[in-house]
Write a protein that holds these residues in place. Structure first.
Motif, PDB file in Angstrom:
ATOM      1  N   MET A  96       0.835  -1.203   0.000  1.00  0.00           N
ATOM      2  CA  MET A  96       0.000   0.000   0.000  1.00  0.00           C
ATOM      3  C   MET A  96       0.868   1.251   0.000  1.00  0.00           C
ATOM      4  SD  MET A  96      -3.242   0.430  -0.204  1.00  0.00           S
ATOM      5  CE  MET A  96      -4.211   1.919  -0.383  1.00  0.00           C
ATOM      6  N   GLU A  97       1.983   1.218   0.711  1.00  0.00           N
ATOM      7  CA  GLU A  97       2.916   2.342   0.662  1.00  0.00           C
ATOM      8  C   GLU A  97       3.400   2.564  -0.766  1.00  0.00           C
ATOM      9  OE1 GLU A  97       4.919   1.997   5.144  1.00  0.00           O
ATOM     10  OE2 GLU A  97       5.802   0.921   3.437  1.00  0.00           O
ATOM     11  N   ALA A  98       3.714   1.475  -1.465  1.00  0.00           N
ATOM     12  CA  ALA A  98       4.179   1.576  -2.846  1.00  0.00           C
ATOM     13  C   ALA A  98       3.078   2.117  -3.759  1.00  0.00           C
ATOM     14  CB  ALA A  98       4.653   0.208  -3.342  1.00  0.00           C
ATOM     15  N   LEU A  99       1.825   1.712  -3.495  1.00  0.00           N
ATOM     16  CA  LEU A  99       0.713   2.201  -4.310  1.00  0.00           C
ATOM     17  C   LEU A  99       0.557   3.717  -4.163  1.00  0.00           C
ATOM     18  CD1 LEU A  99      -1.694   1.280  -6.154  1.00  0.00           C
ATOM     19  CD2 LEU A  99      -3.093   1.329  -4.075  1.00  0.00           C
ATOM     20  N   LEU A 100       0.658   4.226  -2.938  1.00  0.00           N
ATOM     21  CA  LEU A 100       0.525   5.663  -2.718  1.00  0.00           C
ATOM     22  C   LEU A 100       1.717   6.437  -3.266  1.00  0.00           C
ATOM     23  CD1 LEU A 100      -1.013   5.938   0.870  1.00  0.00           C
ATOM     24  CD2 LEU A 100      -2.164   5.770  -1.334  1.00  0.00           C
ATOM     25  N   GLY A 115      -0.234   8.929  -9.013  1.00  0.00           N
ATOM     26  CA  GLY A 115      -1.247   8.653  -8.005  1.00  0.00           C
ATOM     27  C   GLY A 115      -1.594   7.188  -7.881  1.00  0.00           C
ATOM     28  N   ALA A 116      -2.408   6.873  -6.876  1.00  0.00           N
ATOM     29  CA  ALA A 116      -2.737   5.479  -6.567  1.00  0.00           C
ATOM     30  C   ALA A 116      -3.702   4.864  -7.570  1.00  0.00           C
ATOM     31  CB  ALA A 116      -3.324   5.393  -5.158  1.00  0.00           C
ATOM     32  N   ALA A 174      -8.245  -2.716  -1.857  1.00  0.00           N
ATOM     33  CA  ALA A 174      -7.743  -1.676  -2.747  1.00  0.00           C
ATOM     34  C   ALA A 174      -6.565  -2.178  -3.572  1.00  0.00           C
ATOM     35  CB  ALA A 174      -7.340  -0.448  -1.937  1.00  0.00           C
ATOM     36  N   LEU A 175      -5.704  -2.957  -2.976  1.00  0.00           N
ATOM     37  CA  LEU A 175      -4.541  -3.474  -3.697  1.00  0.00           C
ATOM     38  C   LEU A 175      -4.945  -4.486  -4.757  1.00  0.00           C
ATOM     39  CD1 LEU A 175      -2.143  -3.903  -0.649  1.00  0.00           C
ATOM     40  CD2 LEU A 175      -1.774  -2.368  -2.598  1.00  0.00           C
ATOM     41  N   VAL A 218      -2.792   7.518   8.407  1.00  0.00           N
ATOM     42  CA  VAL A 218      -2.791   8.983   8.455  1.00  0.00           C
ATOM     43  C   VAL A 218      -2.549   9.546   7.062  1.00  0.00           C
ATOM     44  CG1 VAL A 218      -1.604  11.017   9.365  1.00  0.00           C
ATOM     45  CG2 VAL A 218      -2.054   9.052  10.862  1.00  0.00           C
ATOM     46  N   ARG A 219      -1.584   9.010   6.366  1.00  0.00           N
ATOM     47  CA  ARG A 219      -1.261   9.480   5.011  1.00  0.00           C
ATOM     48  C   ARG A 219      -2.406   9.206   4.039  1.00  0.00           C
ATOM     49  NH1 ARG A 219       3.444   6.838   1.191  1.00  0.00           N
ATOM     50  NH2 ARG A 219       3.125   8.209  -0.631  1.00  0.00           N
ATOM     51  N   PHE A 220      -2.974   8.014   4.123  1.00  0.00           N
ATOM     52  CA  PHE A 220      -4.043   7.609   3.214  1.00  0.00           C
ATOM     53  C   PHE A 220      -5.261   8.517   3.352  1.00  0.00           C
ATOM     54  CE2 PHE A 220      -7.840   5.031   2.360  1.00  0.00           C
ATOM     55  CZ  PHE A 220      -7.578   4.600   1.063  1.00  0.00           C
TER      56      PHE A 220
END
Length: 335
Positions: free
Chosen positions: A8-12, A17-18, A101-102, A156-158
């Motif tokens: 998920m970090e890699a996707l963001l 964009g994701a 989501a992934l 928090v970032r998401f």
């Protein structure tokens, strides 16, 4: 957890964009009030309300969606926010939504709720501006655990990037709470800036009064409510600003039946849908075991509500009733 958080970090981090559902409709990368210009698919669109750690309700919803979504197109999911807090399985819900989501980023949209937006990290500790805040407390108790801590920072970032509202061409508004209240209308009419912080806050925090005509905005405690004439006034404003709104689906209010369509809103209907299978500790009244709901998008009308009748034995297994446990302990205690 390791794989999900890292992926998920890699996707963001992905250039461009994701690519989550409706990201293509953002006016700019920072757009949080998205005007959905068209749906290029006939895939069923499902809306899942507040979960607050209810992993049982989420898995039940996914099973219902899988059963009801016949056809070649993968179902699309919109989460109305408030994934954690109020006990339950906050971390597991967060990771499960990330997994979905992934698996297919273009089929999942997560709107920020007030509990999601309230979570923060200052570089040392997690905090929350709402109560209950047990998810932040859980994260702080596990700061030494690399992957739990990274999951919290990722949350928090998401949610900092997550949409606050979706405007569909058929007039449907989708948000966690509500819409920009009357004291913001003049400025919004002047600027057309849907991403002004006060507007975004109202999409997340405002509550629906089932019978009132109008309510005075309360910006000191984030406890603002709206009435049916307030919503009608906003619908009129939307027409003038090129975003016609005729009806709305939301979460935020934990109604006893887990869905509500107040009759006072007949002119501009509002659906509240909540996916909670138990009474939360802060809910004072009603039965402990509840019937959670989800909703299916219907073009030009309120979404269709599905009630999920989960066996009491499963609810008790996941979420034992504290009152029943106390009574049992009292009966079994030695005299």
């Amino acid at each position: 957890m390791h794989h999900t958080v890292e992926a998920m970090e890699a996707l963001l981090d992905r250039v461009g964009g994701a690519g989550l559902l409706f990201d293509v409709d953002r006016a700019a990368a920072e757009d949080r009030a998205i005007q959905v210009r068209h749906r290029a698919t006939s895939a069923p669109l499902w809306i899942i309300g507040d979960l607050h750690g209810d992993l049982l309700a989420l898995e039940t919803a996914l099973a219902v969606i899988d059963k009801e979504s016949a056809g070649p197109d993968r179902p699309q999911l919109v989460f109305l926010g408030d994934l954690f807090d109020d006990e339950g399985y906050g971390l597991e819900i967060l990771l499960r939504v990330f997994e979905l989501a992934l698996r297919s980023p273009g089929d999942v949209c997560v709107i920020a709720g007030n509990h999601d937006e309230a979570l923060s990290y200052d570089g040392a500790y997690f905090a929350s501006s709402v109560v209950p805040a047990d998810f932040a407390e859980f994260l702080n108790a596990n700061l030494a655990h690399e992957w739990i801590s990274r999951a919290g920072k990722l949350a928090v970032r998401f949610f900092r990037q997550a949409p606050r509202a979706l405007f569909f061409l058929d007039g449907l508004l989708v948000a966690h709470g509500g819409f920009p209240l009357s004291d913001l209308h003049a400025k919004l009419q002047e600027t057309g800036d849907w991403n002004e912080p006060a507007c975004l806050s109202d999409f997340v925090w405002t509550r629906c009064h089932p019978t009132a005509r109008r309510k005075i905005p309360n910006r000191f405690s984030r406890g603002s409510q709206f009435g049916h004439q307030d919503f009608a006034a906003f619908c009129d404003l939307g027409v003038r600003l090129g975003r016609p709104v005729t009806h709305m689906v939301r979460g935020h209010d934990h109604v006893e039946d887990r869905y509500a369509v107040p009759p006072a809103y007949a002119l501009h209907p509002v659906l509240t849908t909540v996916a909670l299978s138990r009474r939360l500790p802060r809910e004072a009244f009603g039965p402990y075991r509840r019937v959670p709901t989800l909703a299916r998008y219907v073009e030009g009308a309120l979404p269709q509500v599905y009630r999920m009748h989960i066996p009491d034995s499963l609810i008790d297994e996941f979420y034992p009733d504290p009152m029943e446990q106390e009574m049992r302990a009292a009966v079994e205690a030695p005299k």
